[in-house]
Write a protein that holds these residues in place. Structure first.
Motif, PDB file in Angstrom:
ATOM      1  N   ALA A 136      -0.051 -31.831  17.030  1.00 54.52           N
ATOM      2  CA  ALA A 136      -0.925 -30.591  16.244  1.00 54.52           C
ATOM      3  C   ALA A 136      -2.611 -30.312  17.089  1.00 54.52           C
ATOM      4  O   ALA A 136      -2.003 -29.840  18.334  1.00 54.52           O
ATOM      5  CB  ALA A 136      -2.085 -32.073  15.655  1.00 54.52           C
ATOM      6  N   PRO A 137      -3.953 -29.498  16.565  1.00 56.84           N
ATOM      7  CA  PRO A 137      -4.299 -29.557  17.259  1.00 56.84           C
ATOM      8  C   PRO A 137      -5.420 -30.102  17.880  1.00 56.84           C
ATOM      9  O   PRO A 137      -5.871 -30.349  19.195  1.00 56.84           O
ATOM     10  CB  PRO A 137      -5.030 -28.361  16.322  1.00 56.84           C
ATOM     11  N   VAL A 138      -5.603 -31.685  17.654  1.00 58.95           N
ATOM     12  CA  VAL A 138      -5.968 -32.696  18.013  1.00 58.95           C
ATOM     13  C   VAL A 138      -5.444 -34.191  18.044  1.00 58.95           C
ATOM     14  O   VAL A 138      -4.904 -34.361  17.094  1.00 58.95           O
ATOM     15  CB  VAL A 138      -7.505 -32.805  17.526  1.00 58.95           C
ATOM     16  N   ILE A 139      -4.627 -34.197  19.564  1.00 56.87           N
ATOM     17  CA  ILE A 139      -4.239 -35.643  19.369  1.00 56.87           C
ATOM     18  C   ILE A 139      -5.005 -36.038  20.681  1.00 56.87           C
ATOM     19  O   ILE A 139      -5.135 -35.410  21.952  1.00 56.87           O
ATOM     20  CB  ILE A 139      -2.522 -34.871  19.853  1.00 56.87           C
ATOM     21  N   CYS A 154      -5.507 -35.601   9.019  1.00 62.12           N
ATOM     22  CA  CYS A 154      -6.092 -36.609  10.266  1.00 62.12           C
ATOM     23  C   CYS A 154      -5.264 -37.856   9.603  1.00 62.12           C
ATOM     24  O   CYS A 154      -5.092 -38.716   8.968  1.00 62.12           O
ATOM     25  CB  CYS A 154      -7.264 -36.788   9.784  1.00 62.12           C
ATOM     26  N   GLU A 155      -4.226 -38.809  10.253  1.00 59.45           N
ATOM     27  CA  GLU A 155      -3.092 -39.495  10.318  1.00 59.45           C
ATOM     28  C   GLU A 155      -3.780 -40.438  11.540  1.00 59.45           C
ATOM     29  O   GLU A 155      -3.373 -39.637  12.911  1.00 59.45           O
ATOM     30  CB  GLU A 155      -1.723 -39.082  10.994  1.00 59.45           C
ATOM     31  N   VAL A 156      -3.424 -41.722  11.527  1.00 60.11           N
ATOM     32  CA  VAL A 156      -3.441 -42.780  12.867  1.00 60.11           C
ATOM     33  C   VAL A 156      -2.338 -43.381  12.847  1.00 60.11           C
ATOM     34  O   VAL A 156      -2.341 -44.230  11.665  1.00 60.11           O
ATOM     35  CB  VAL A 156      -4.916 -43.639  12.156  1.00 60.11           C
ATOM     36  N   ILE A 157      -1.843 -43.843  13.572  1.00 61.58           N
ATOM     37  CA  ILE A 157      -0.422 -44.384  14.733  1.00 61.58           C
ATOM     38  C   ILE A 157      -0.591 -45.494  15.150  1.00 61.58           C
ATOM     39  O   ILE A 157      -1.173 -45.464  16.638  1.00 61.58           O
ATOM     40  CB  ILE A 157       0.740 -43.546  14.466  1.00 61.58           C
ATOM     41  N   PHE A 170       0.594 -48.809  21.621  1.00 57.26           N
ATOM     42  CA  PHE A 170      -0.090 -47.473  21.719  1.00 57.26           C
ATOM     43  C   PHE A 170      -1.184 -47.074  20.308  1.00 57.26           C
ATOM     44  O   PHE A 170      -0.401 -47.751  19.174  1.00 57.26           O
ATOM     45  CB  PHE A 170       0.254 -46.705  22.063  1.00 57.26           C
ATOM     46  N   GLY A 171      -1.998 -46.148  20.433  1.00 58.94           N
ATOM     47  CA  GLY A 171      -2.265 -45.784  19.466  1.00 58.94           C
ATOM     48  C   GLY A 171      -2.481 -43.754  19.120  1.00 58.94           C
ATOM     49  O   GLY A 171      -2.693 -43.646  20.311  1.00 58.94           O
ATOM     50  N   ILE A 172      -2.095 -43.185  18.592  1.00 59.28           N
ATOM     51  CA  ILE A 172      -2.788 -42.167  18.274  1.00 59.28           C
ATOM     52  C   ILE A 172      -3.697 -41.374  17.479  1.00 59.28           C
ATOM     53  O   ILE A 172      -3.122 -41.733  15.825  1.00 59.28           O
ATOM     54  CB  ILE A 172      -1.333 -41.221  18.079  1.00 59.28           C
ATOM     55  N   VAL A 173      -4.443 -40.235  17.169  1.00 58.75           N
ATOM     56  CA  VAL A 173      -5.095 -39.695  16.038  1.00 58.75           C
ATOM     57  C   VAL A 173      -4.863 -38.455  15.943  1.00 58.75           C
ATOM     58  O   VAL A 173      -4.688 -37.473  17.122  1.00 58.75           O
ATOM     59  CB  VAL A 173      -6.388 -39.509  15.967  1.00 58.75           C
ATOM     60  N   ARG A 174      -3.698 -37.905  15.389  1.00 56.55           N
ATOM     61  CA  ARG A 174      -3.150 -36.647  14.666  1.00 56.55           C
ATOM     62  C   ARG A 174      -4.360 -36.102  13.516  1.00 56.55           C
ATOM     63  O   ARG A 174      -4.407 -36.023  12.641  1.00 56.55           O
ATOM     64  CB  ARG A 174      -2.116 -36.336  14.410  1.00 56.55           C
TER      65      ARG A 174
END
Length: 223
Positions: free
Chosen positions: A62-65, A45-48, A35-39
């Motif tokens: 976060a406001p955007v997930i 801006c964080e990418v996991i 899986f991948g997430i952008v927060r």
């Protein structure tokens, strides 16, 4: 054929409820190999990216997930093949299978076995650098690739989300005008199908989808 799952939430405020985690868990029926997430927030801006099934402990408010769960139809089973894929301008996640990705893939920079989804983000990035607007870059690239696609694309510079689909499922919520929610599976408020062949733009300050481009598409799965 099992594919992948997309989900996300976009608002002007930090959302602390459990809906995004519930959407992620609902989408694991479509993929649990990674899986991948952008927060995103105005300051960060964080990418996991992670190998294996969804883990909710990665989900900080976060406001955007934006999220993706993976069931690979090609490529290697590793982090370099885990969505989202990134260019200097964009982050993109894709659910579906592209039949002619090699039309774009040879121009991409990658190491290892490429994933067909890379053709989308690199094609869009190349069109933008050639002078197209973001909506036209998306529409032109999406129209050139046959098969199934449902995508979210985050444009870093303008802090805007773009969505589009061909055949692959994608649903969104209409009820809350202060928050935009979407999912590859119909779950909770995300139960309205996204129109095919249209590019939608959504921003955190005005989290409502606006059509910014249309494109023609072909998929043999429709025949």
């Amino acid at each position: 054929m099992m594919m992948c799952g997309l989900f996300g939430s976009l608002a002007s405020y930090v959302e602390r409820d459990k809906l995004v985690d519930e959407l992620a868990k609902a989408n694991t029926v479509r993929g649990n190999r990674g899986f991948g997430i952008v927060r995103w927030s105005p300051m960060h801006c964080e990418v996991i990216r992670h190998i294996g099934p969804w883990q909710h402990d990665h989900l900080e408010p976060a406001p955007v997930i934006l999220g993706h769960v993976r069931a690979p139809t090609g490529g290697e089973d590793g982090l370099q093949s885990t969505h989202p894929f990134e260019t200097p301008e964009f982050l993109l996640a894709h659910n579906g299978i592209l039949l002619n990705a090699d039309n774009i893939a040879p121009s991409m920079a990658y190491s290892g076995n490429p994933v067909d989804s890379m053709a989308l983000v690199h094609g869009i990035d190349r069109a933008l650098r050639s002078g197209s607007s973001v909506p036209d870059a998306i529409a032109g690239t999406a129209a050139s690739l046959d098969g199934q696609q449902a995508c979210w694309l985050w444009h870093k510079r303008e802090a805007a989300l773009y969505l589009w689909r061909v055949m692959s499922t994608l649903f969104w919520a209409e009820s809350d005008r202060s928050r935009f929610v979407f999912s590859s599976v119909s779950y909770g408020p995300a139960n309205k199908p996204v129109d095919q062949g249209k590019v939608f733009r959504i921003t955190p300050d005005v989290p409502r989808p606006v059509v910014v481009a249309d494109f023609e598409f072909y998929s043999p799965y429709m025949e």
